[in-house]
Write an enzyme that holds these catalytic residues in place. Sequence first.
Site, PDB file in Angstrom:
ATOM      1  N   ASN A   1       0.933  -1.254   0.323  1.00 25.13           N
ATOM      2  CA  ASN A   1      -0.334  -0.097  -0.082  1.00 25.13           C
ATOM      3  C   ASN A   1       1.041   1.451   0.421  1.00 25.13           C
ATOM      4  O   ASN A   1       1.807   0.937  -0.638  1.00 25.13           O
ATOM      5  CB  ASN A   1      -1.201   0.313   1.402  1.00 25.13           C
TER       6      ASN A   1
ATOM      7  N   LYS B   1       7.671 -17.565 -10.504  1.00 26.19           N
ATOM      8  CA  LYS B   1       7.108 -16.573 -11.351  1.00 26.19           C
ATOM      9  C   LYS B   1       5.790 -17.261 -11.419  1.00 26.19           C
ATOM     10  O   LYS B   1       5.738 -17.859 -12.870  1.00 26.19           O
ATOM     11  CB  LYS B   1       8.068 -15.850 -12.303  1.00 26.19           C
TER      12      LYS B   1
END
Length: 399
Positions: free
Chosen positions: A210, A289
């Site tokens: 955030n 990934k």
Amino acid sequence: MLSLTNKRILLGITGGIAAYKCAELTRLFVKAGALVRVAMTKASTEFITPLTMQALSGNRVSIELLDSEAEGAMGHIELAKWADLVLIAPATADFIARTTLGKADDLLSTLILATSAPVAIAPAMNQAMWGNISTQTNLELLKQKSFYLFGPAEGQQACGDVGLGRMLEPEELARRSAELFKNGELAGLTFIITGGPTREKIDPVRFITNHSSGKMAQALGTEAANAGAKVTLISGPVNLSYPDTINIIEVESADDMLEAVMSCVKKSDVFIGVAAVADYRPAEPASEKIKKDGNTLNLKLVKNPDIISKVSKLKDKPFVVGFAAETESIVENGKKKLEDKNLDLLFANNATETFDSDYISTRVISPLLKEEILSGNKNTVARKMLNLISAQIKTRIRK
Ligand code: C5P
């Protein structure tokens, strides 16, 4: 060593020969870690050039009250709010007289009226002017109005006279400025503060996070340490510097943060949860990934531990202070969080205004204190928050 890490010092220079010493004073402030901005009266530019002060402070120098270039960038009100300390050095007899009257007819006098930061005055003038009853009466009034007086010193003067009226040497002015930030009010207390965002791993290259900058925790940690507390700051990934008096523990995820908090919180007196802890994390972070094969990707998230609630549930809990960044119904949501999380004090603010800002406007929410708004730069507000905390813990019997 002198420490003024991250302190915002507004140096006001008025027109006296001692103005040349402001070059060295600024260098000492910067060396001690302070952020320096300089405001000069027009007369002072006859004694030292704005260019010298700009080069040494690293910031544009402000001279005009109505400066079209500065307005909206660092205008007089912004500068006044920015400062943690305003130091007028040298302060002439005329400037002292105008300050006593509360005049606002140039940039520097206006800044003094507009700031909520402490203002210190370092007089410099001829010994007869210093001894004059008008100057002495003015200074008496300024002291009553909570201005700090640094000096003057005694000795040989530029005009040839000998006596009181020399500006204190730059080393002494820097030392006294640093002293002002050390009040010892929190001596003997241990603070644990969480700060910054957390990073919740999706795969080896991606994460959820955030906008938290960690600046409020930085300000609280710095001010608490300056006030004599022993501070441990447990921070998620941020790019900030701290005074070396603070113990920093760097963490990534909410789980890491919880573990670090639990390792030291039991011995603490105050816990302040400033961190914007991610509420959820990927249930199973991928070990490789993730390939972008499909048009959509579903991530299963699980709830993170609520760190502050766990601290509040401890048997011998410290004084627990929370923050709530809300986008709507700030007070109602804040009050609910105070209760749900069993906090002693909470600061609630508008989430969209504070992230990454140097300023904050926040509401005090507490079962005991009156609801008030604290606003200003984060260091100034941090000091006000710590005053509230200090007053409350002094009267509190530990549960
Ligand atoms: O995210 P929320 O608005 O619930 O945050 C309120 C308070 O709770 C803040 O002080 C924050 O640091 C703390 N908190 C926490 N652990 C969480 C979520 C929030 O310590 N998982």
